[in-house]
Design an enzyme around this catalytic site. Structure first.
Site, short mmCIF file in Angstrom:
data_model
loop_
_atom_site.label_atom_id
_atom_site.label_comp_id
_atom_site.label_asym_id
_atom_site.label_seq_id
_atom_site.Cartn_x
_atom_site.Cartn_y
_atom_site.Cartn_z
N HIS A 91 40.58 73.44 77.52
CA HIS A 91 41.33 72.48 76.70
C HIS A 91 40.40 71.48 76.02
CE1 HIS A 91 41.40 69.07 79.66
NE2 HIS A 91 41.44 70.02 80.57
N ASP A 93 41.35 68.37 74.79
CA ASP A 93 41.66 66.94 74.94
C ASP A 93 41.05 66.38 76.22
OD1 ASP A 93 43.51 68.51 76.50
OD2 ASP A 93 44.74 66.72 76.76
N ASP A 152 35.72 67.24 81.74
CA ASP A 152 37.08 67.79 81.80
C ASP A 152 37.67 67.65 80.41
OD1 ASP A 152 39.64 68.55 82.36
OD2 ASP A 152 40.11 66.82 83.60
N GLU A 186 46.32 69.38 77.01
CA GLU A 186 46.53 69.87 78.39
C GLU A 186 46.88 68.71 79.31
OE1 GLU A 186 45.30 71.11 82.54
OE2 GLU A 186 44.63 69.42 81.36
N GLU A 187 46.21 67.57 79.09
CA GLU A 187 46.36 66.44 80.01
C GLU A 187 47.74 65.79 79.93
OE1 GLU A 187 44.26 65.89 82.25
OE2 GLU A 187 42.29 66.54 81.56
N ASP A 209 38.12 75.15 83.84
CA ASP A 209 38.67 73.79 83.90
C ASP A 209 38.63 73.26 85.33
OD1 ASP A 209 39.88 71.49 83.02
OD2 ASP A 209 41.90 72.33 82.90
N HIS A 391 38.39 62.19 85.07
CA HIS A 391 39.32 61.11 84.69
C HIS A 391 38.80 59.74 85.16
CE1 HIS A 391 43.04 64.02 84.45
NE2 HIS A 391 41.91 64.59 84.05
ZN LIG Z 1 41.11 69.74 82.69
#
Ligand SMILES: [Zn+2]
Length: 418
Positions: A91, A93, A152, A186-187, A209, A391
């Site tokens: 992904h 984003d 990520d 995705e997030e 991922d 994150h």
């Molecule tokens: Zn991810």
């Protein structure tokens, strides 16, 4: 017969690092409160860049659709027309928990194993993050403490791009057809809502991922989001005795009933949880979103039933008020569907072993686009990327593990072409 690889040569490692450093600087933070796809314009910048790079690598079938899904097809080698088509997915984003704007990655070569000061406030300390201790002398990539890093999932994107570059530059190695899927949002949990499934030709796919090498994730949470709405009864608060139903107090009471022993901060491994992720409101109306997570679908039903009991209890406390729950299924545990296609994990296990490591199976305490794609009919386990502390401002990535991910993907594609 193809020869497996267990060493990625220096120019490819350098190209991998350069790709990663370039991608993380593009602000692609998504926003779960926006209904359009993609939710943020920055994701187009990365998608267009990747589209251009794929064409420069010589991939002719590349399509960026009007929802920002980038799909590429790489045709099979002449002798491998009948080999199955394999998908690779990542992904574009980044999470909204921490800013992804103005990311300034810092590359530390020959990491000395000591604490790394990222900024005034943030330190990346092996005493706190023990995985760092395994990376002495590795090249690690860290933040400046003001943003997330975006490994990520830009580590995954860079790894897929590097594996594709490798195949384009090694036409003597025989592979079957390869599909590439780079997805937005995705997030937000909605990354697969507009996935152009009819364009996907893969019979099995792999998301890059995950985190630490050599982890493989083939089981994820069942995930539901419950919106709880509280309808109060408003009257002048000076004359409210026995009459007011305060929606703020109703929401607070409801949240207080969620068992703290079953919160994300109190659980790990195979335990599920309740997590209120947002709350807002006034006297008249309040709402909260509660995320429910569980590996077992029966336990998920029980969690939803528990919220209904809590809602009834709030109505009993506030006789003038009303509570409404709306349950949305976000994704499902992919285990059952992967069990039906054992070759998908078996080949991945072999690809990792070829690099000299034993795969480590781990449950995902979250979901991936792969869990959604598995539901749609393409079995899609998740592979490590070499990123850590996702994150967060202390997010970091290991270049040696990122290289290992590229080697694994190359071997995987070769194994599927046998
Ligand atoms: Zn991810």
């Amino acid at each position: 017969m193809n020869k497996a690889i267990n060493f990625l040569s220096k120019p490819y490692v350098e190209a991998l690092l350069n790709r990663f450093l370039t991608y993380v600087k593009v602000d692609t933070q998504s926003n779960r409160h926006i209904e359009t796809t993609p939710t943020t314009a920055g994701q187009w910048d990365l998608a267009r860049k990747l589209e251009r790079e794929l064409r420069e690598l010589g991939v002719s079938s590349v399509e960026l659709d009007d929802k920002c899904y980038l799909i590429a097809h790489i045709p099979p080698s002449p002798g491998k027309k009948n080999a199955p088509c394999i998908g690779l997915m990542a992904h574009m984003d980044t999470a909204s928990d921490v800013s992804g704007s103005g990311v300034q990655p810092r590359v530390i070569e020959h990491y000395d194993g000591k604490a790394v000061r990222l900024s005034e406030q943030y330190v990346l300390d092996p005493a706190e993050f023990s995985d760092l201790a395994d990376h002495v002398d590795d090249t690690i990539i860290v933040t400046d403490g003001s943003t997330l890093l975006g490994a990520d999932d830009k580590a995954g994107v860079a790894e897929i791009m590097t594996a594709i570059a490798w195949f384009m530059e090694h036409p003597e190695l025989e592979h079957g057809p390869i599909d590439i899927y780079f997805t937005p949002d995705e997030e937000t949990g909605k990354g697969m809502d507009n996935f152009p499934l009819q364009k996907a030709k893969a019979i099995a796919c792999y998301t890059l991922d995950g985190g630490k090498a050599p982890e493989v994730e083939a089981e994820c949470f069942n995930a539901s989001s419950v919106k709880a709405e509280f309808f109060g009864k408003v009257i002048h608060i000076g004359a409210a005795r026995g009459k007011l139903a305060n929606a703020v107090a109703m929401a607070a009471s409801f949240i207080e009933m969620l068992p703290r022993s079953e919160s994300p901060e109190a659980t790990d491994g195979w335990y599920g949880y309740y997590c209120p992720i947002e709350v807002s409101g006034n006297l008249d109306y309040a709402w909260t979103d509660v995320y429910l997570r569980d590996f077992s679908s029966t336990r998920m039903e029980e969690r939803i039933a528990a919220l209904k009991v809590f809602a009834n209890a709030v109505e009993a406390q506030f006789p003038q008020g009303k509570v409404k729950l709306t349950v949305t299924t976000q994704y499902l545990n992919m285990k059952q569907k992967l069990d039906a296609h054992p070759e998908v994990l078996e080949k991945l296990g072999r690809a990792i072993k070829t690099t000299g490591y034993e795969p480590v199976m781990k449950p995902i305490r979250g979901g991936t686009d792969g869990s959604r794609l598995t539901e749609m009919g393409i079995p899609t386990p998740n592979l490590f990327t070499g990123g850590y502390n996702y994150h967060s401002r202390t997010e970091w990535a290991s270049l040696s593990e990122m290289s290992l991910a590229v080697e694994t993907v190359i071997n995987l594609v070769l194994i599927w072409a046998e």
